[in-house]
Design an enzyme around this catalytic site. Sequence first.
Site, mmCIF file in Angstrom:
data_model
loop_
_atom_site.group_PDB
_atom_site.id
_atom_site.type_symbol
_atom_site.label_atom_id
_atom_site.label_comp_id
_atom_site.label_asym_id
_atom_site.label_seq_id
_atom_site.Cartn_x
_atom_site.Cartn_y
_atom_site.Cartn_z
ATOM 1 N N THR A 1 0.819 -1.204 0.000
ATOM 2 C CA THR A 1 0.000 0.000 0.000
ATOM 3 C C THR A 1 0.858 1.261 0.000
ATOM 4 O OG1 THR A 1 -1.534 -1.181 1.401
ATOM 5 C CG2 THR A 1 -1.709 1.225 1.401
ATOM 6 N N ARG B 1 -12.754 -8.895 0.391
ATOM 7 C CA ARG B 1 -11.917 -8.630 1.578
ATOM 8 C C ARG B 1 -11.459 -7.168 1.573
ATOM 9 N NH1 ARG B 1 -6.564 -6.428 2.321
ATOM 10 N NH2 ARG B 1 -5.723 -7.242 4.263
ATOM 11 N N VAL B 2 -11.555 -6.525 2.719
ATOM 12 C CA VAL B 2 -11.070 -5.146 2.861
ATOM 13 C C VAL B 2 -10.055 -5.126 3.998
ATOM 14 C CG1 VAL B 2 -11.737 -2.776 3.434
ATOM 15 C CG2 VAL B 2 -13.236 -4.191 1.996
ATOM 16 N N GLY B 3 -8.947 -4.440 3.799
ATOM 17 C CA GLY B 3 -7.911 -4.343 4.836
ATOM 18 C C GLY B 3 -7.991 -3.030 5.585
ATOM 19 N N ASP B 4 -6.880 -2.646 6.158
ATOM 20 C CA ASP B 4 -6.829 -1.441 6.995
ATOM 21 C C ASP B 4 -6.894 -0.137 6.198
ATOM 22 O OD1 ASP B 4 -4.233 -2.261 5.945
ATOM 23 O OD2 ASP B 4 -3.456 -0.491 6.977
ATOM 24 N N GLY C 1 1.078 -2.572 5.045
ATOM 25 C CA GLY C 1 1.450 -3.945 5.380
ATOM 26 C C GLY C 1 0.210 -4.786 5.593
ATOM 27 N N GLY D 1 -2.972 -5.881 6.555
ATOM 28 C CA GLY D 1 -4.097 -5.062 6.970
ATOM 29 C C GLY D 1 -4.928 -5.597 8.107
HETATM 30 N N1 GLY Z 1 -2.465 -2.706 3.983
HETATM 31 C C1 GLY Z 1 -3.099 -3.203 2.862
HETATM 32 C C2 GLY Z 1 -4.050 -4.276 3.112
HETATM 33 O O1 GLY Z 1 -3.818 -5.123 3.941
HETATM 34 O O2 GLY Z 1 -5.061 -4.317 2.445
#
Ligand code: GLY
Length: 294
Positions: A156, A183-186, A207, A209
């Site tokens: 990211t 899926r969604v991360g941070d 990194g 997420g």
């Molecule tokens: N930091 C990116 C993700 O894990 O989606």
Amino acid sequence: MTTLLSTWEAPGEVAIREAIARYKAGHDLMTVIEEGLSAAELDPSLVAIGLGSLPNSDGEVELDAAIMDGRDLRAGAVCAVRGICPAIKIARKVMQKTKHVMLAGEQARRFAIEQGFQPQNLMTAENIRRYNEWRSRPEEAEKRYVHAVEEHHGDTVTMLGLQDGHFVAGSATSGLAWKKPGRVGDSPIIGAGIYADDEVGAAGATGYGEELWKGMASFRAVEGMRRGLTPQEACEETMRQIVRRQPASLDMMCVVLALGKDGSFGAACTNDVFPLWVWRDGEPTLHRFEPIAR
Ligand code: GLY
């Protein structure tokens, strides 16, 4: 005084150089960050962000992005958007044109098209080749593109900016390679992937997420600075807390970075060396942060 930060060597350089050019052309700080991230999203050679980035397990690129204004805590974000790029520009439109903070998936795409964005195929010949490689030899592909941070040119892109006491934070990503669709991360989550508050400073994450989100990495680092910690101390405290409560954060790279009111900055990471671009004037410089001691 102006300071810009941008994560990871290859995509971060694309982003920070465009941001510097926009700053020198007289753009406001939010546009500087937005255009920096857009340039990285539109570069098809970067595998973790925007056009040509590594797709989900169905072979579709799904993008997440967020932007936050430290003046009034306004924020805009999109998640799991397919077939429109740059996602950071849609995130800013969400902030500007709606009463909401985040739009998701198909409805974010519909909103973007209403706002004049053109749908496009985000799969390049190169990422179709990488996807097929993953389908036939998943372990090798994981090693090559996910775990080998330097080799896969980073993750990211998160940018933090400070100009005359004003902070903006932004992030853009295609998330984990070959993730489960949806899926969604941070990164698009305010408080996890980015946070900016002109009272204190700004922070961002990049990194793995899932762990960064559970640890609310960015908000935690900003609140550390509110208690008087330097950006470096706030990042180290945040990462130590995440590692203590979430030992899985040591399995993949997790990073938090922060920028303070005096322009000082810091970062802390778990299991690899983290490269961060920093610009104040002249040429941007690359700083490398070692992982925190286990
Ligand atoms: N930091 C990116 C993700 O894990 O989606």
